[in-house]
Design an enzyme around this catalytic site. Structure first.
Site, PDB file in Angstrom:
ATOM      1  N   GLU A 217      32.031  34.146  44.661  1.00  0.00           N
ATOM      2  CA  GLU A 217      33.019  35.021  44.135  1.00  0.00           C
ATOM      3  C   GLU A 217      33.401  36.064  45.109  1.00  0.00           C
ATOM      4  OE1 GLU A 217      33.690  35.128  40.819  1.00  0.00           O
ATOM      5  OE2 GLU A 217      32.446  33.622  40.335  1.00  0.00           O
ATOM      6  N   CYS A 251      36.926  43.959  43.709  1.00  0.00           N
ATOM      7  CA  CYS A 251      37.641  42.863  44.226  1.00  0.00           C
ATOM      8  C   CYS A 251      38.823  42.340  43.212  1.00  0.00           C
ATOM      9  CB  CYS A 251      36.444  41.696  44.211  1.00  0.00           C
ATOM     10  SG  CYS A 251      35.739  41.696  42.400  1.00  0.00           S
TER      11      CYS A 251
END
Length: 463
Positions: A217, A251
């Protein structure tokens, strides 16, 4: 007492204990998984204040943001998983072609074994616990490595887990780079890593030596396109909220704006107004604005402040790890600020005339983890879906897609490999074992040598 394992031999012992426990088969039962998930939910509820205090000490994250993004989201994920786990665990019957009559076909989900979960520092609690929920639900043992850059949260995670779970099932190993290297040198059945692309490559390289599957991720420069056909007031609020949540250390935060040039002056005016409304004339005094995690990240971000024309913000205080929410106009597409993910409270603004230009601009760069579009135009929405690659998206909002467990979360290309949340987490930590069951009631002799059926007859049968 919370123990800290750092040496390679201690790590090897921890893995060996988990392999032995996994070998007993205890983690595979539905009752065991449910009991452990309920225990995890209980200890999180019991230690809510500890978690909030730790996250505040590391990031000065406002209580509302910390509770929503660290505590509430993990509790909701556990409850969702408990509600659906029995269904996920059932063997899935699938179709079988007539050529395999009278067989039937099934898919069984089985746990992978001992998994490693490495968490980042920006959401240090939830991005550790959310993958763990999937690992437990799928029946695995897990070794957890919190980020050393958020030491207070790391200690809180170690206390919560190591004081309440059998280390043969789940254990936390704290430490820095040396610990990470020692962990990656070992063989796991899966590695789940959340962090930057550069470290993600290191993780993947280490995993390749053992042929260990990975979920990465990562991140990237998530664009935000603003079409002229939108509600500018709501658009401005949702962009500023999504960008400066956790001081931009998200993110999936909007990394840069692509604004249709006819509305750019008016939208900029509204964006500036929103910054002032949300954080006041002195954002450093606002209780609702987080801090940069450490001096290294602070220095990196300050070096980006000399790009373009600052419309609002630009102030910084290294001693307080404070960088004001900053909007920058007149940014060159080839400037330093457009090279890598910003991961901080700085938002560059670019413009486009035709949508083709915006699409081409995004597609010329690595595939982003997220993309945001503000537009009422359904044809434009459909074009973005069909013509642009990205991990996930919100139309007319930012970052909220993370809150839906029905939506798999993950990147594509440089922004990640694999996905999780909800059923996707269960699948990530499971092997889908294929089973075909035949019957003794029929046994077609033509399948065996010596073959008496001609090839032409066979072709006619299967057409």
């Amino acid at each position: 007492m919370v123990s800290t394992l750092t040496s390679s031999i201690h790590i090897q012992e921890a893995i060996a204990k988990q392999r032995a426990f996994f070998g007993t088969g205890k983690t595979k039962s539905y009752d065991f998984r449910v009991a452990q998930l309920n225990k995890l939910l209980g200890v999180i509820q019991e230690h809510e204040q500890l978690i909030l205090d730790a996250v505040y000490a590391d990031l000065r994250k406002p209580a509302i943001e910390a509770y929503g993004s660290e505590v509430l989201i993990t509790q909701a994920e556990i409850r969702y998983t408990l509600k659906h786990l029995k269904t996920w665990m059932k063997p899935l019957k699938v179709g079988t072609p007539i050529t395999l009559f009278p067989s039937s076909s099934y898919i069984h989900a089985e746990p992978l074994g001992v998994v490693l979960i490495v968490a980042p520092w920006n959401y240090p609690f939830s991005l550790m616990i959310q993958p763990l929920i999937g690992a437990i639900a799928a029946g695995n043992c897990a070794i957890l490595k919190p980020s050393e850059h958020t030491p207070h949260t790391s200690k809180a995670i170690a206390k919560i887990i190591n004081n309440n779970f059998d280390p043969s099932f789940i254990t936390v190993i704290e430490g820095g780079i040396e610990t990470n290297q020692a962990l990656l040198a070992e063989k796991f059945d899966h590695i789940f890593f959340t962090g930057g692309t550069a470290i993600g490559k290191i993780v993947m390289e280490a995993a390749a030596k053992h042929l260990t599957p990975v979920t990465l991720e990562l991140g990237g420069k998530s664009p935000c396109i603003v079409d002229s056909d939108c509600d500018l007031d709501i658009t401005a609020k949702r962009i500023i909220w999504g960008k400066f949540y956790n001081a931009g250390q998200t993110c999936v935060a909007p990394d840069y704006l692509l604004i249709q040039k006819s509305i750019k002056p008016l939208l900029i005016e509204k964006l500036v107004t929103c910054v002032k409304t949300f954080f006041g004339d002195d954002p450093q005094a606002s209780p609702d604005f987080a801090r940069i995690v450490n001096e290294r990240q602070f220095d990196r971000l300050v070096n980006l402040l000399d790009e373009g024309k600052i419309l609002i913000g630009g102030q910084s205080d290294k001693g307080d790890r404070f960088i004001a929410p900053t909007l920058i106009d007149q940014v060159s597409p080839n400037s330093k600020i457009m090279e890598d993910e910003i991961f901080g409270p700085i938002l560059p603004i670019l413009e486009y005339d035709q949508l083709d230009e915006a699409i081409a601009f995004i597609n010329a760069r690595p595939k982003p983890l997220a993309l945001y579009l503000f537009s009422k135009n359904k044809q434009i929405q459909q074009r973005i879906v069909q013509e642009v690659a990205f991990g996930g998206s919100c139309f007319n909002d930012t970052i909220m897609h993370l809150g839906n467990p029905e939506l798999p979360f993950g990147g594509v290309g440089n922004s990640g490999i694999g996905s999780y949340h909800g059923k996707a987490s269960f699948d990530t930590f499971s092997h889908r074992k294929s089973i075909l069951k035949n019957s003794f009631r029929f046994d077609l002799k033509w399948r065996y040598p010596p073959y008496t059926m001609t090839l032409d007859t066979l072709k006619k049968m299967i057409k």
